[in-house]
Design an enzyme around this catalytic site. Structure first.
Site, PDB file in Angstrom:
ATOM      1  N   HIS A   1      31.733  62.928 -16.193  1.00  0.00           N
ATOM      2  CA  HIS A   1      32.750  62.365 -16.344  1.00  0.00           C
ATOM      3  C   HIS A   1      33.053  62.316 -17.961  1.00  0.00           C
ATOM      4  O   HIS A   1      33.633  61.395 -18.290  1.00  0.00           O
ATOM      5  CB  HIS A   1      32.600  60.782 -15.921  1.00  0.00           C
ATOM      6  CG  HIS A   1      32.806  61.020 -14.288  1.00  0.00           C
ATOM      7  ND1 HIS A   1      34.190  60.824 -13.634  1.00  0.00           N
ATOM      8  CD2 HIS A   1      31.967  61.030 -13.266  1.00  0.00           C
ATOM      9  CE1 HIS A   1      34.147  60.948 -12.145  1.00  0.00           C
ATOM     10  NE2 HIS A   1      32.620  61.224 -12.094  1.00  0.00           N
TER      11      HIS A   1
ATOM     12  N   HIS B   1      18.827  60.072  -5.696  1.00  0.00           N
ATOM     13  CA  HIS B   1      19.801  60.484  -6.981  1.00  0.00           C
ATOM     14  C   HIS B   1      18.993  60.581  -8.078  1.00  0.00           C
ATOM     15  O   HIS B   1      17.756  60.159  -8.196  1.00  0.00           O
ATOM     16  CB  HIS B   1      21.011  59.861  -6.873  1.00  0.00           C
ATOM     17  CG  HIS B   1      22.569  60.723  -7.119  1.00  0.00           C
ATOM     18  ND1 HIS B   1      22.380  61.423  -8.483  1.00  0.00           N
ATOM     19  CD2 HIS B   1      23.648  61.041  -6.839  1.00  0.00           C
ATOM     20  CE1 HIS B   1      23.634  62.278  -8.712  1.00  0.00           C
ATOM     21  NE2 HIS B   1      24.067  61.828  -7.469  1.00  0.00           N
TER      22      HIS B   1
ATOM     23  N   ASP C   1      30.719  65.766  -1.861  1.00  0.00           N
ATOM     24  CA  ASP C   1      31.019  66.893  -0.895  1.00  0.00           C
ATOM     25  C   ASP C   1      29.748  66.363   0.230  1.00  0.00           C
ATOM     26  O   ASP C   1      28.593  66.065  -0.131  1.00  0.00           O
ATOM     27  CB  ASP C   1      30.180  68.317  -1.387  1.00  0.00           C
ATOM     28  CG  ASP C   1      30.943  68.935  -2.606  1.00  0.00           C
ATOM     29  OD1 ASP C   1      32.102  69.838  -2.153  1.00  0.00           O
ATOM     30  OD2 ASP C   1      30.921  68.841  -3.842  1.00  0.00           O
TER      31      ASP C   1
END
Length: 411
Positions: free
Chosen positions: A17, A104, A356
């Protein structure tokens, strides 16, 4: 580090980002015609929002060439390129201030650096792969022009749904005894034909990028089921590299398949790699698994089978190189998960953001790009060795059996 390669060196930059992501490519040969359009094709295949099977994040991923090219021709100097992040929503990740997302990179990046990106996955995000895909497109153009090399990847499984006959597993026949060496050839005729003929146009006919209508539809429904459940699912990508010269690979630590595995396992969400017959080859005795040599129509030695996947002793043998990469189910899902905060306090995390449900359809051009970068780097290394050797006086003290024939077409 963020750089891959020895002579063809690719450095990527950017977080998920930040203002932009991109790459510096050093070692591209001078004098090759190259425009943004050559790169954009693969970036568009990788971009989000292509179908209802991918993240709805709306990024156009338009490439901007910054250096190393003049009047549409490469100068041999570093090529700089960038892609702007235009559809950013960093506020979607405020929960990661408290919670490391399960499986993650939030926690591990914080442990490694003592600081992490405040939004998204930072460098672990798939946004980082934009630089790889752009660099791979540049490498691929050179490989095609100079050697006729073709690289095609496709989705071979989603969850438990597999492309039929993609790899007929060696199975015990007759009595079924564990010591029975009667096996089926792992390289089915259907799989061999697929490897020799598959094109990107055929692959892209299907939103799953699985070139088999019935299987693709089943995969589509499986991905939608995961999406509707606010869950995710993994899969595999198979890739074939055709027309690669023999002689590539740097034993012993930089064998061709070792550099290929390194490149593939550096892609986000990868968990497995196998080349040739892979794990199934461990079930086959050497008498069945060996690749007998034959004389090919072009006068060079080839193999009657290709269980080795085009690599022997860490060096390419001129046959098609084929391998498979396993991608785990995406870690970020939107359903609530029991977990803990950074301070250890138990809690429940329901991640927001656009993600996704299955990464494998968009991973196809990433796998192709990393394959192209590996082949490009290995070709430049081998050609530098051969050029250096060609400047020496002819050797007259060794028997012909120890020397490469003068008409050899190795790299």
């Amino acid at each position: 580090m963020s750089t891959y390669g020895t002579l063809f060196r690719v450095t990527t930059y950017g977080e998920s980002h930040c203002a932009s992501v991109g790459a510096i490519i050093d070692g591209c040969p001078p004098g090759m015609e190259l425009t943004a359009a050559d790169i954009q094709t693969q970036l568009s295949r990788r971009r989000p929002g292509q179908s209802n099977l991918t993240t709805p994040r709306d990024e156009k991923d338009l490439v901007h060439l910054q250096s190393g090219i003049e009047r549409g021709v490469t100068l041999g100097t570093p090529i700089g390129l960038l892609v702007k992040n235009e559809d950013q929503r960093p506020h979607d990740y405020s929960e990661t201030d408290l919670y490391p997302r399960p499986s993650h990179a939030d926690y591990t990046y914080l442990e490694k650096y003592g600081i992490k990106a405040s939004s998204g996955g930072g460098r672990s995000s798939a946004r980082e792969t934009i630089g790889r895909v752009a660099a791979g497109a540049i490498a691929e153009k050179y490989l095609k022009l100079a050697y006729g090399i073709e690289i095609v990847a496709f989705v071979s499984s989603v969850g438990k749904i597999h492309l039929p006959s993609s790899l007929a597993p060696p199975s015990l026949v007759s009595s079924g005894a564990e010591d029975d060496d009667e096996v089926q050839d792992a390289l089915s005729e259907a799989f061999q034909h697929l490897l020799k003929t598959i094109t990107r146009e055929e692959v892209d006919k299907y939103p799953t990028r699985c070139p088999h209508p019935e299987t693709s539809e089943r995969m589509t429904q499986r991905i939608i089921r995961a999406k509707d459940a606010k869950d995710s699912i993994g899969g595999t990508v198979t890739c074939v590299i055709r027309n690669v010269p023999s002689g590539l690979g740097e034993p012993v630590f930089d064998k061709f398949e070792a550099t290929l595995a390194h490149a593939m396992l550096s892609i986000p969400a990868t968990k497995a790699f196998e080349i040739g017959s892979g794990f199934k080859g461990t079930e086959v005795p050497g008498s069945k698994h060996n690749d007998p040599f034959v004389n090919r129509p072009d006068g060079k030695l080839g193999t009657a089978t290709n269980w080795s996947g085009g690599v022997q002793g860490g060096i390419t043998n001129g046959e098609d190189i084929y391998f498979r990469v396993g991608f785990k189910s995406p870690a970020t899902i939107s359903q609530g998960q029991k977990t803990a905060q950074y301070d250890g306090t138990p809690g429940e995390l329901a991640a927001r953001g656009r993600h996704d449900p299955c990464v494998v359809p968009r991973a196809v051009p990433i796998v192709e790009a990393m394959a192209a970068i590996v082949v490009m780097d290995q070709l430049l290394i081998q050609n530098s060795r051969k050029t250096a050797a060609s400047l020496l006086p002819p050797i007259t003290t060794l028997p012909p059996s120890m020397m490469q024939p003068k008409n050899s077409k190795a790299a």
